[in-house]
Design an enzyme around this catalytic site. Structure first.
Site, mmCIF file in Angstrom:
data_model
loop_
_atom_site.group_PDB
_atom_site.id
_atom_site.type_symbol
_atom_site.label_atom_id
_atom_site.label_comp_id
_atom_site.label_asym_id
_atom_site.label_seq_id
_atom_site.Cartn_x
_atom_site.Cartn_y
_atom_site.Cartn_z
ATOM 1 N N HIS B 140 25.621 42.653 44.527
ATOM 2 C CA HIS B 140 25.637 43.914 43.776
ATOM 3 C C HIS B 140 24.661 44.239 42.975
ATOM 4 C CE1 HIS B 140 27.999 46.443 40.923
ATOM 5 N NE2 HIS B 140 28.884 46.559 41.821
ATOM 6 N N ASP B 217 27.936 35.120 40.001
ATOM 7 C CA ASP B 217 28.807 36.424 39.962
ATOM 8 C C ASP B 217 30.173 36.181 40.402
ATOM 9 O OD1 ASP B 217 29.904 38.917 40.366
ATOM 10 O OD2 ASP B 217 28.129 40.067 41.150
ATOM 11 N N GLN B 220 34.154 39.107 42.464
ATOM 12 C CA GLN B 220 35.117 38.911 43.597
ATOM 13 C C GLN B 220 35.370 37.538 43.890
ATOM 14 O OE1 GLN B 220 35.949 41.834 44.652
ATOM 15 N NE2 GLN B 220 34.550 43.251 43.938
ATOM 16 N N LYS B 243 39.097 43.054 37.491
ATOM 17 C CA LYS B 243 39.333 42.860 38.988
ATOM 18 C C LYS B 243 40.470 41.679 39.474
ATOM 19 C CE LYS B 243 34.618 44.229 40.240
ATOM 20 N NZ LYS B 243 34.779 45.821 40.607
ATOM 21 N N CYS B 381 27.566 49.777 45.411
ATOM 22 C CA CYS B 381 26.423 49.503 44.568
ATOM 23 C C CYS B 381 25.650 48.379 45.005
ATOM 24 C CB CYS B 381 27.246 48.885 43.301
ATOM 25 S SG CYS B 381 28.074 50.172 42.406
#
Lengths: 150, 423
Positions: B140, B217, B220, B243, B381
């Protein structure tokens, strides 16, 4: 299919999306400007050949949704051969049309541009329709080489 | 689907599910709120943000109705209550991701802020000219740009490990790009654009063997996968609250205590200091050193409520349900003429990116929206990734615990309408 969608995706738009007019580079372009919509990734390059006060030729390349591509195509077909003053006027007319502001021209006077009358019902798509026009405007005014919707 | 209804009808699922999805849906008020002139909402944009259960909404209302005050400051009753709620939330996060200590949990505005914190604090101290930072091709923008800024400032070099045509990391190339110059390796747990789940355990091992520090990261990852940062042995893990069914503007940066401790502060202000004089300021202990200013207290207590909600249902049960939806929707999508799925990794989170021949994703999005179906369209993104797969944009359907097979069916019906218009 809702009525609004039919209004948005009128036959003229679907046709110009499928078979875009003037969808090529211009060999004798006097100006070339890139237009981006960073939110959706639409990207067009507009080429113009200006001779004195006349837009002799317009071409465009790039990629984007049906609305933006048809807008670039209709714009090129409409403005080819017109004067800069006429182009400025139509830029204003088109802007009012897609943002839902009352304009001075009747549907008959709008001609092919009237196909974009449904866009004003879709706020998220106004930028798609206006991106090619903003890009061309910049080419005419000669102030920038890149235009962004943001 | 085109008629006005409150909620979608749900027939009995053929597969034995661990989740009582009807009951879960009852917890999410927004799923029962019609859109576009009375259509039932089919919310398939969960990778962008998830909807919030009543438990989270109510918790925030309770905070403002009964507990609101500033934290770590007042001697009065409400300040104690608010501080207690805020710090209990830290413990909830610690348990949720398996950290050793509350000191390792820094509250942020989101994943992006967590990554920027590491880039600016750890990075500025530890990365110099000629050093390298390794990321992957499916990151991302938020896991690309902070490192570019750092590299530019320090004269360091950003290296990018490639992915294959399925959107899976080429592990041999990743290993090859790890050198003694590699100071930090940053990669997504799962890709927001393709769904690919990275083999993070192997990647962490390889990076550590090369002497690099590892940041994950987890934006997700956390919503779909069981996380145990101690077991993973990553050095940093950043994720967003919104999220994983929590409020926007909340996030967590996990860092190993020793590493966080050695890092200089990032932002200066109240709460992050022990004492201030015009000559010298002494910084507060972990994790407060990294939490300058009044934090998003309401958001953090809401995040804890969200994690409690997920824990009560069970992340494994959620994952099983989401994987069922992923496979079902993938199969149905592939049966639609002209559909090509971008990202076909063997291990995927419940994210499906696709293109439809002859129709731009943006137009797909608008037409589906008229049916009440929310998907994401665009470059997600992740522009370098779009270039890698030679598409300007994709349409993306992403599934959460409250989605159903019927909603995947609605997506297919919607796509058929798209084709009617464009063919």
């Amino acid at each position: 299919m809702t009525e609004q969608l039919r209004e948005l995706y009128q036959q003229v738009i679907l046709d110009h999306n499928r078979n875009p007019r003037n969808f090529h580079e211009l060999e004798h372009a006097t100006k070339k400007v890139d237009g981006y919509n960073p939110l959706c990734g639409d990207h067009y390059t507009i080429y113009v050949e200006i001779d004195g006060n006349t837009i002799k030729d317009i071409g465009f390349t790039g990629n984007g949704c049906a609305i933006s591509k048809a807008s670039a195509s209709v714009m090129s077909a409409t403005l080819k051969g017109s004067t800069i003053a006429e182009a400025r006027q139509l830029f204003d007319v088109f802007h009012k049309l897609v943002t839902g502001e009352p304009g001075s021209l009747s549907t008959a006077e709008l001609g092919r541009l009237a196909a974009f009358s449904g866009v004003s019902e879709f706020p998220a798509r106004v930028k798609c329709a206006s991106l090619p026009w903003h890009t061309l405007n910049s080419a005419i005014e000669g102030d920038k080489e890149t235009v962004s919707t943001e | 689907m085109t008629t006005a209804t409150g909620t979608l009808p749900r027939s009995a699922s053929l597969i034995q599910d661990f989740l009582d999805v009807d009951r879960i849906r009852d917890d999410f008020p927004i799923l029962h709120h019609p859109v576009r002139g009375g259509r039932a909402l089919v919310y398939l944009d969960n990778a962008a943000t998830t909807q919030k259960p009543r438990q989270v909404i109510d918790r925030i209302v309770r905070y403002y109705s009964e507990e609101n005050s500033n934290v770590h400051r007042g001697v009065h009753y409400l300040s104690e209550v608010a501080t207690d709620a805020y710090e209990k939330a830290r413990t909830t996060v610690k348990r949720f991701i398996g950290a050793s200590d509350e000191k390792e949990i820094v509250f942020t505005r989101g994943t992006t802020e967590g990554i920027n914190l590491v880039a600016q604090s750890w990075g500025r101290k530890n990365v110099g000219a000629g050093d390298e930072i390794l990321i992957t091709a499916i990151e991302h923008h938020s896991n690309i740009v902070p490192w570019q800024l750092l590299c530019e400032e320090k004269g360091a070099r950003l290296r990018v490990a490639p992915v294959n045509d399925s959107g899976e990391l080429v592990l041999e190339e990743f290993a090859r790009l790890l050198t003694p110059r590699t100071k930090l390796v940053a990669f997504g747990h799962a890709s927001n654009a393709l769904g690919t789940i990275n083999p993070i355990r192997k990647m962490i091992g390889l990076a550590h063997a090369a002497g690099a520090v590892v940041l994950i990261d987890g934006a997700q990852g956390v919503p779909h996968l069981h996380i145990d940062v101690r077991d993973l042995d990553c050095d940093f893990y950043a994720f967003s609250g919104h999220k994983v069914y929590g409020p926007t503007g909340t996030g967590v940066l996990y860092g190993k205590e020793a590493i966080l401790d050695a890092m200089p502060p990032w932002q200066g202000g109240g709460d992050m200091i022990l004492s201030v004089s015009f000559e010298k300021t002494t910084y507060n202990a972990l994790p407060y050193k990294f939490e300058a200013g009044t934090p998003n207290i309401e958001g953090v207590v809401g995040l804890a409520a969200a994690l409690d909600y997920v824990s009560a249902i069970g992340i494994d049960a959620i994952a099983t349900h989401e994987q069922d939806l992923l496979h079902y929707a993938t199969k149905r999508l592939l049966a639609v003429e002209g559909v090509r799925i971008i990202g076909t990794a063997a291990e995927k989170a419940s994210v499906i990116s696709f293109v439809l021949e002859g129709v731009h994703p943006h137009d797909i999005g608008t037409i589906l929206d008229q049916e009440g179906i929310a998907i994401r369209t665009g470059h997600h993104c992740a522009q370098p990734l779009m270039m890698r797969f030679n598409v300007p944009a994709t349409a993306r359907a992403s599934f959460a615990m409250y989605n159903t097979r019927e909603e995947a069916d609605a997506l297919i019906v919607g796509l058929q309408k798209v084709m009617e218009l464009f063919r």
